[in-house]
Design a protein around this motif. Structure first.
Motif, short mmCIF file in Angstrom:
data_model
loop_
_atom_site.label_atom_id
_atom_site.label_comp_id
_atom_site.label_asym_id
_atom_site.label_seq_id
_atom_site.Cartn_x
_atom_site.Cartn_y
_atom_site.Cartn_z
N GLN A 134 7.10 71.75 5.96
CA GLN A 134 7.78 70.54 5.52
C GLN A 134 9.18 70.45 6.08
O GLN A 134 9.62 69.41 6.58
CB GLN A 134 7.84 70.52 3.98
N ARG A 135 9.91 71.57 6.03
CA ARG A 135 11.29 71.59 6.51
C ARG A 135 11.37 71.46 8.03
O ARG A 135 12.30 70.88 8.57
CB ARG A 135 12.01 72.86 6.05
N PHE A 136 10.38 72.00 8.72
CA PHE A 136 10.36 71.86 10.18
C PHE A 136 10.16 70.39 10.58
O PHE A 136 10.74 69.93 11.57
CB PHE A 136 9.24 72.71 10.78
N ARG A 137 9.35 69.68 9.83
CA ARG A 137 9.17 68.26 10.13
C ARG A 137 10.48 67.50 9.99
O ARG A 137 10.80 66.63 10.81
CB ARG A 137 8.10 67.66 9.20
N ASN A 138 11.24 67.84 8.96
CA ASN A 138 12.55 67.19 8.77
C ASN A 138 13.51 67.54 9.90
O ASN A 138 14.21 66.68 10.45
CB ASN A 138 13.14 67.61 7.43
N LEU A 139 13.50 68.82 10.28
CA LEU A 139 14.38 69.27 11.35
C LEU A 139 14.01 68.63 12.68
O LEU A 139 14.87 68.26 13.49
CB LEU A 139 14.31 70.80 11.46
N ASN A 140 12.74 68.47 12.90
CA ASN A 140 12.26 67.87 14.15
C ASN A 140 12.55 66.37 14.20
O ASN A 140 12.63 65.77 15.28
CB ASN A 140 10.76 68.12 14.29
N ARG A 141 12.72 65.77 13.03
CA ARG A 141 12.92 64.33 12.95
C ARG A 141 14.39 63.93 13.09
O ARG A 141 14.71 62.95 13.77
CB ARG A 141 12.38 63.81 11.62
N TYR A 142 15.28 64.69 12.47
CA TYR A 142 16.71 64.31 12.45
C TYR A 142 17.51 65.22 13.39
O TYR A 142 17.77 66.38 13.09
CB TYR A 142 17.26 64.40 11.03
N SER A 143 17.92 64.63 14.51
CA SER A 143 18.59 65.42 15.54
C SER A 143 19.99 65.86 15.15
O SER A 143 20.55 66.78 15.77
CB SER A 143 18.64 64.63 16.85
N ASN A 144 20.60 65.24 14.13
CA ASN A 144 21.95 65.64 13.74
C ASN A 144 21.96 67.10 13.24
O ASN A 144 23.01 67.76 13.24
CB ASN A 144 22.50 64.72 12.65
N ASN A 145 20.80 67.58 12.82
CA ASN A 145 20.73 68.98 12.37
C ASN A 145 20.93 69.97 13.52
O ASN A 145 21.36 71.11 13.29
CB ASN A 145 19.39 69.24 11.68
N ASN A 146 20.64 69.55 14.73
CA ASN A 146 20.91 70.42 15.88
C ASN A 146 22.40 70.69 16.00
O ASN A 146 22.83 71.82 16.30
CB ASN A 146 20.38 69.79 17.16
N LEU A 147 23.21 69.66 15.78
CA LEU A 147 24.66 69.82 15.82
C LEU A 147 25.14 70.71 14.68
O LEU A 147 26.06 71.52 14.85
CB LEU A 147 25.34 68.46 15.73
N ARG A 148 24.52 70.57 13.53
CA ARG A 148 24.89 71.40 12.39
C ARG A 148 24.61 72.88 12.66
O ARG A 148 25.43 73.75 12.34
CB ARG A 148 24.12 70.95 11.15
N ILE A 149 23.45 73.16 13.24
CA ILE A 149 23.10 74.55 13.52
C ILE A 149 24.07 75.15 14.53
O ILE A 149 24.48 76.31 14.41
CB ILE A 149 21.65 74.64 14.02
N THR A 150 24.45 74.36 15.54
CA THR A 150 25.44 74.83 16.50
C THR A 150 26.75 75.16 15.80
O THR A 150 27.38 76.19 16.08
CB THR A 150 25.68 73.77 17.59
N ARG A 151 27.17 74.31 14.89
CA ARG A 151 28.41 74.56 14.14
C ARG A 151 28.29 75.84 13.30
O ARG A 151 29.22 76.64 13.25
CB ARG A 151 28.72 73.36 13.23
N ILE A 152 27.15 76.01 12.67
CA ILE A 152 26.94 77.20 11.84
C ILE A 152 27.04 78.47 12.69
O ILE A 152 27.69 79.45 12.32
CB ILE A 152 25.57 77.12 11.13
N LEU A 153 26.39 78.46 13.84
CA LEU A 153 26.44 79.61 14.74
C LEU A 153 27.87 79.90 15.20
O LEU A 153 28.30 81.07 15.24
CB LEU A 153 25.54 79.38 15.95
N LYS A 154 28.59 78.87 15.54
CA LYS A 154 29.99 79.04 15.95
C LYS A 154 30.82 79.63 14.82
O LYS A 154 31.63 80.55 15.03
CB LYS A 154 30.58 77.70 16.39
N CYS A 155 30.63 79.10 13.62
CA CYS A 155 31.41 79.56 12.47
C CYS A 155 31.12 81.02 12.15
O CYS A 155 32.04 81.80 11.87
CB CYS A 155 31.12 78.67 11.27
N LEU A 156 29.86 81.41 12.19
CA LEU A 156 29.49 82.80 11.92
C LEU A 156 30.19 83.75 12.89
O LEU A 156 30.70 84.81 12.50
CB LEU A 156 27.97 82.97 12.02
N GLY A 157 30.21 83.37 14.16
CA GLY A 157 30.87 84.21 15.15
C GLY A 157 32.38 84.24 14.97
O GLY A 157 33.00 85.29 15.12
N THR A 158 32.95 83.12 14.62
CA THR A 158 34.41 83.03 14.48
C THR A 158 34.91 83.83 13.28
O THR A 158 35.96 84.51 13.37
CB THR A 158 34.83 81.56 14.32
N LEU A 159 34.20 83.78 12.16
CA LEU A 159 34.70 84.37 10.92
C LEU A 159 34.15 85.76 10.62
O LEU A 159 34.19 86.21 9.47
CB LEU A 159 34.40 83.41 9.75
#
Length: 390
Positions: free
Chosen positions: A172-197
């Motif tokens: 179910q969650r994969f369908r949502n992720l595949n549908r809304y591309s703004n989540n790709n930007l969110r994941i990139t931000r999360i990865l950056k934040c994890l590395g930074t902090l």
């Protein structure tokens, strides 16, 4: 000349902090986005020496630590007006809320660059240094990470290693992720934040998970481009980043269209590290030169012994070594000298024997390298001349 390397990707260079990366040109028909490569390299460069930052570098007006105050529970997010603990407790599993609200991510995962929420605050170097040293703050950041992983249909298996796996509701969650591309930007931000902090060890396992889902299992096809352009290049550890790119190359189809790394290196046609490529030959070469030098010294000593014999035993006065040998004199082989009675008769034979002895020494030299090698047919006189010239 076309290349499959990108000017803004130093993954395969041993870059120095003050060194300007060499210019590279990307293939014209590339699937890789140049601005993505530039953005990710700028991010990685911004994370250099974070722990060694000195507070006196702060600019005027940067005294307020908004992001630390938020994670310490001293202030709420803006404009949503939500406390950090409320996010972790009341927003968990509220998938519609997490999808529709676009302003909370900048608070939960702050960066050194401004996001789409003008009410959020850019992460300062001082905040980063303090955050990375505070176990309680990093523990809260892990809770924020788990919140979003659940939203994407993923669970954190091991907090020590960062290992992740599919959650029970992943389809179910994969369908949502595949549908809304703004989540790709969110994941990139999360990865950056994890590395930074200070949570770099969470980066690679998440990226590896998405590479497996997109390239190996064929899931999340609308996420694949972001995985290749952004997710992989958010990894701060260069060795881990290279391994992920190799994994992507091995599973990308068709492989000849892979443009996220140099194919000659990834396919093993050339060795990447100069150290790996040169150390062994260099060692062998040095060993060969050392062996050659030993042989030359041995030949040089033998040559001087021969000269000493010629000087101390002139042909016209040469006598038997048995009559005049003492313990301080070297034993001279019979084939190099003769008695007075046979000196004249064997003069030509003696010269031939000397030449054969020298020739044998030259043959022993045949294991040398390059210009140091002497021909086994070189005469004694020509060898002496070459020795003098060196």
């Amino acid at each position: 000349m076309e290349s499959d390397e990108c000017e803004w990707d130093s993954t395969w260079e041993d870059e120095d902090e003050n060194k300007t990366p060499r210019k590279k040109v990307l293939q014209r028909r590339s699937q890789r986005k140049i601005y993505a490569a530039k953005d990710m390299q700028n991010f990685r460069h911004s994370c250099r020496n974070l722990d060694g930052y000195k507070d006196d570098h702060d600019k005027p007006g940067q005294g307020r630590l908004y992001n630390l105050e938020f994670y310490r529970g001293q202030i709420k997010s803006s404009p949503d007006d939500v406390h950090i603990d409320e996010f972790h407790q009341k927003w968990w599993g509220k998938y519609d809320l997490l999808q529709d609200v676009q302003t909370f991510t900048q608070w939960l995962f702050p960066l050194q660059t401004q996001g789409v929420n003008p009410s959020a605050h850019v992460l300062t170097k001082k905040e980063i240094k303090l955050f990375r040293k505070d176990k309680q703050l990093k523990s809260k950041l892990v809770k924020s990470y788990k919140l979003m992983l659940d939203f994407y249909g993923i669970r954190l298996v091991n907090e020590s290693t960062g290992e992740v796996a599919c959650a029970s509701n992943w389809e179910q969650r994969f369908r949502n992720l595949n549908r809304y591309s703004n989540n790709n930007l969110r994941i990139t931000r999360i990865l950056k934040c994890l590395g930074t902090l200070g949570l770099e060890h969470y980066q690679a396992p998440l990226v590896k998970f998405y590479l497996q889902e997109t390239l190996v299992k064929g899931q999340l096809q609308n996420v694949k481009q972001s995985v290749l352009d952004y997710f992989m290049f958010a990894i701060l550890d260069k060795s881990e980043r290279r391994e992920l790119i190799r994994f992507a190359f091995n599973h990308f189809k068709p492989q000849e269209q892979f443009v996220w790394g140099p194919k000659k290196i990834l396919s093993g046609q050339v060795v990447h590290y100069k150290k790996e490529n040169m150390d062994q030959p260099k060692e062998n070469k040095q060993s060969g030169i050392a062996e050659d030098q030993k042989k030359r010294v041995k030949l040089h000593e033998s040559k001087h012994k021969m000269k000493k014999v010629d000087a101390s035993h002139p042909p016209e006065k040469m006598e038997s070594k048995k009559d005049h040998q003492n313990k301080d004199e070297p034993v001279i082989p019979d084939k190099l000298i003769g008695t007075n009675s046979d000196q004249g008769a064997n003069k030509s034979s003696q010269c031939s024997s000397e030449n054969k002895g020298v020739e044998k020494l030259f043959q022993d030299m045949s294991l040398g390298v390059g210009d140091d090698v002497c021909s086994p047919h070189q005469t004694k006189e020509s060898y002496e001349m070459s020795e003098m010239s060196q």
